[in-house]
Design an enzyme around this catalytic site. Structure first.
Site, PDB file in Angstrom:
ATOM      1  N   ASP A 103       0.857  -1.177   0.000  1.00  0.00           N
ATOM      2  CA  ASP A 103       0.000   0.000   0.000  1.00  0.00           C
ATOM      3  C   ASP A 103       0.902   1.239   0.000  1.00  0.00           C
ATOM      4  O   ASP A 103       1.797   1.360   0.835  1.00  0.00           O
ATOM      5  CB  ASP A 103      -0.863  -0.017   1.275  1.00  0.00           C
ATOM      6  CG  ASP A 103      -2.274   0.452   1.014  1.00  0.00           C
ATOM      7  OD1 ASP A 103      -2.436   1.545   0.449  1.00  0.00           O
ATOM      8  OD2 ASP A 103      -3.219  -0.269   1.396  1.00  0.00           O
ATOM      9  N   ASP A 204      -2.872   4.616  -2.328  1.00  0.00           N
ATOM     10  CA  ASP A 204      -3.919   5.115  -1.445  1.00  0.00           C
ATOM     11  C   ASP A 204      -4.349   6.539  -1.791  1.00  0.00           C
ATOM     12  O   ASP A 204      -3.500   7.414  -2.010  1.00  0.00           O
ATOM     13  CB  ASP A 204      -3.353   5.108  -0.016  1.00  0.00           C
ATOM     14  CG  ASP A 204      -4.376   5.484   1.026  1.00  0.00           C
ATOM     15  OD1 ASP A 204      -5.315   4.716   1.232  1.00  0.00           O
ATOM     16  OD2 ASP A 204      -4.228   6.568   1.643  1.00  0.00           O
ATOM     17  N   GLU A 261      -6.317   3.972  -5.829  1.00  0.00           N
ATOM     18  CA  GLU A 261      -7.602   4.200  -5.155  1.00  0.00           C
ATOM     19  C   GLU A 261      -8.089   5.571  -5.618  1.00  0.00           C
ATOM     20  O   GLU A 261      -7.488   6.590  -5.291  1.00  0.00           O
ATOM     21  CB  GLU A 261      -7.444   4.168  -3.640  1.00  0.00           C
ATOM     22  CG  GLU A 261      -8.807   4.166  -2.957  1.00  0.00           C
ATOM     23  CD  GLU A 261      -8.786   4.634  -1.506  1.00  0.00           C
ATOM     24  OE1 GLU A 261      -9.690   4.265  -0.755  1.00  0.00           O
ATOM     25  OE2 GLU A 261      -7.858   5.384  -1.121  1.00  0.00           O
ATOM     26  N   HIS A 330     -11.422  -2.823   3.509  1.00  0.00           N
ATOM     27  CA  HIS A 330     -11.319  -2.502   4.933  1.00  0.00           C
ATOM     28  C   HIS A 330     -12.045  -1.205   5.306  1.00  0.00           C
ATOM     29  O   HIS A 330     -12.042  -0.826   6.472  1.00  0.00           O
ATOM     30  CB  HIS A 330      -9.845  -2.395   5.308  1.00  0.00           C
ATOM     31  CG  HIS A 330      -9.166  -1.283   4.559  1.00  0.00           C
ATOM     32  ND1 HIS A 330      -8.987  -1.308   3.193  1.00  0.00           N
ATOM     33  CD2 HIS A 330      -8.659  -0.106   4.974  1.00  0.00           C
ATOM     34  CE1 HIS A 330      -8.399  -0.196   2.807  1.00  0.00           C
ATOM     35  NE2 HIS A 330      -8.185   0.553   3.871  1.00  0.00           N
ATOM     36  N   ASP A 331     -12.595  -0.504   4.331  1.00  0.00           N
ATOM     37  CA  ASP A 331     -13.263   0.776   4.601  1.00  0.00           C
ATOM     38  C   ASP A 331     -14.777   0.685   4.497  1.00  0.00           C
ATOM     39  O   ASP A 331     -15.465   1.678   4.742  1.00  0.00           O
ATOM     40  CB  ASP A 331     -12.802   1.844   3.583  1.00  0.00           C
ATOM     41  CG  ASP A 331     -11.343   2.228   3.751  1.00  0.00           C
ATOM     42  OD1 ASP A 331     -10.858   2.187   4.900  1.00  0.00           O
ATOM     43  OD2 ASP A 331     -10.714   2.565   2.747  1.00  0.00           O
TER      44      ASP A 331
END
Ligand code: GLC
Ligand code: CA
Length: 557
Positions: A103, A204, A261, A330-331
């Protein structure tokens, strides 16, 4: 457009498994997942069939946002292990023929990163301009932007009496992408990891790198204290110049997988981000379909809109760029709890949704626990939350006079902690995640829902995922074939065809918890190759009867 040939690339054949290291497997009993824990489970992942692992941030960090606040990009966070552990992980992943992507968090750093410590030390420091500093305005923040994690997007630093911008938490100051030296330092760091032999990055929050020039106040008709500020920093014109430069200076020199992302980018604009000709990113994580979750009405979600969104992405990028396919991360909350039926049809709904998204064109991502149909969890009060957004929200709402019971209710269904409960490995203490006290409470349903139980049941969600992965690996049509919606106006069913050369496949997924009929002719040469009910669906000459959340996949053989 559907005649465009699709070029073959290893990352197009990837099935990505996303690991949230804090919650995956704890090897030493401190309640926190770690790299040695990941190594312990590599055989499980290999057996599942995935070929790429994306691991969320493992770098040195105060863990204000569970590692998305990095204080040293080139070191490993001690709770997760050491650089030796990382090297071993990379070696072990490669030894099993899999790949590893990390990430890359470069919209911001931690406020404990040495760059920020220097930057804040004086207005004249050479790194002052690496972050975004402004004077107060009329005794207040420089503008009225709200942070994505609640509260103002600015924090006053007494050191120099100026504010710095943070569109996420106050411990995540935004880097100033206008600054060339800062960008160069980031590229050096990226190349350092690529030279180490990792296989790529998930980047990210990259669509937030560019801020609206002038940082203007937002209109505030409701008289809010701070105004939701996405339009001021999300996908702002000019952000692609940064993305382009990043790619040119780093990724372009390596054969790696890059996944941006890209919140705020829609299918019409996607080409600019992922067109192979433009040589930017391989694929982006988009949020158009997850936005449908925000409006939880009577209907769980609007299937017509979902079809339109996915179909646009498929059509617009065919032969041009590539899709990242996902329904969990995960969000966001667990998909069975959102679109499926975790009580009555957990297995059926988890598998039907799986077939629906997984067999489209793109690289499918599986978020840890999704493959066993993990669900949202229970929150009984403030202590059950760990997420930084939840903590900020509690503080703000308490100051407004709300009770803890009220606040808990407000965020329980959307909290990111739903997806972050420890991975459920077996029915032992703490679901086999840790011998100590887990950092976040294990979901109480772990005795029914866990890897061990599901691996013994041929009909389980886990085994369905294995079949899906195998199917995709064995039939290039599911990777490179073109996509067309069928039964476009059907209110319960998401169905599509894939075509490659003269071969055709048909994916039919009932996404509602009731029986339904579809009028469709399945050609005699099409064979059913996957289904989530043991008893085959009822096919007549012109129609198929589907049971609740039933899915079937046909392939011309
Ligand atoms: C991304 C991450 C999220 C994080 C945020 C700030 O959206 O997925 O977990 O909180 O960026 O880094
Ligand atoms: Ca640990």
């Amino acid at each position: 457009m559907s005649n465009n040939a699709v070029t073959e690339k290893w990352w197009k054949e990837a099935v990505v498994y996303q690991i949230y290291p804090r919650s995956f497997k704890d090897s030493n009993g401190d309640g926190i997942g770690d790299l040695k824990g990941v190594i312990e489970k590599l055989d499980y992942l290999k057996d599942l069939g995935i070929n790429v692992i994306w691991i969320c941030p493992i770098f040195k960090s105060p863990q204000d946002d569970n590692g998305y606040d990095i204080s040293d990009y080139q070191d490993i966070h001690a709770e997760f292990g050491s650089m030796d552990d990382f090297n071993e992980l990379l070696k072990q992943v490669h030894a099993r023929g899999m790949k590893l992507i990390l990430d890359l968090v470069i919209n911001h750093t931690s406020d404990e990163h040495p760059w920020f410590l220097e930057s804040r030390s004086s207005k004249h420091n050479s790194k002052r301009d690496w972050y975004i500093w402004r004077d107060e305005k009329n005794g207040q923040e420089p503008n009225n932007w709200e942070s994505i994690f609640a509260g103002p997007a600015w924090k006053l630093d007494p050191e120099t009496n100026q504010y710095f911008m943070h569109i996420f938490s106050a411990k995540q100051p935004d880097l100033n992408w206008e600054n060339k030296d800062m960008r160069k330092a980031v590229y050096d760091m990226v190349r350092w990891w690529l030279d180490k032999g990792i296989d790529g990055f998930r980047i990210d929050a990259i669509s937030h790198a560019k801020k609206m020039p002038g940082l203007p106040d937002l209109p505030n008709p409701k008289g809010l204290k701070y105004v939701p500020s996405y339009p001021m920093h999300m996908n702002v014109d000019g952000v692609l110049d940064y993305v382009g430069e990043l790619c040119e200076e780093t990724f372009a020199k390596y054969d790696v997988m890059t996944v941006g992302e890209a919140n705020g980018v829609n299918s019409a604009k996607a080409e600019d981000w992922v067109s192979e000709k433009k040589k930017r990113l391989n694929m982006i994580i988009q949020f158009e379909h997850t936005k449908l979750w925000d409006s939880l009405g009577e209907e769980k979600f609007n299937l017509a809109e979902l079809k339109e969104i996915f179909s646009n992405w498929q059509k617009n990028l065919h032969g041009i760029g590539w899709n990242a396919l996902f329904v969990e991360n995960h969000d966001i909350t667990r998909i069975v709890s959102r679109w499926g039926d975790p009580e009555k049809f957990r297995r059926e709904s988890a598998t039907s949704i799986a077939a629906m998204y997984f067999l489209m064109q793109g690289s499918p991502f599986i978020y840890q626990g999704q493959e066993i149909g993990m669900t949202n969890t229970e929150f009984n009060g403030p202590d059950d939350f760990q997420d930084v957004f939840a903590k900020n929200h509690f503080a703000i709402r308490r100051s407004e006079g709300a009770t803890d019971t009220q606040i808990t209710k407000e965020i329980a269904h959307t909290s990111r902690d739903n997806a972050r409960t420890p991975m459920q490995w077996n029915a032992d203490k703490n679901a086999g995640f840790s011998s100590g006290t887990p950092w976040l409470k294990v979901n109480p349903n772990y005795q029914q829902i866990n890897v061990e139980t599901e691996s013994k049941d041929p009909q389980s969600i886990l085994n369905f995922y294995k079949n899906l992965i195998r199917l995709r690996r064995e039939n290039k049509i599911f990777i490179y074939g073109s996509f067309d919606l069928v039964l476009q106006d059907h209110l319960d069913v998401f169905a599509y065809s894939r075509k490659l050369g003269s071969q055709e496949a048909l994916v039919i997924c009932n996404l509602k918890g009731k029986n339904t009929t579809v009028s469709i002719k399945v050609k005699p040469e099409m064979k059913q190759i996957l289904a989530n009910y043991q008893q085959a669906s009822q096919i007549t000459a012109n129609s198929i009867e589907l049971k609740p959340f039933e899915c079937v996949v046909y392939l011309q053989v």
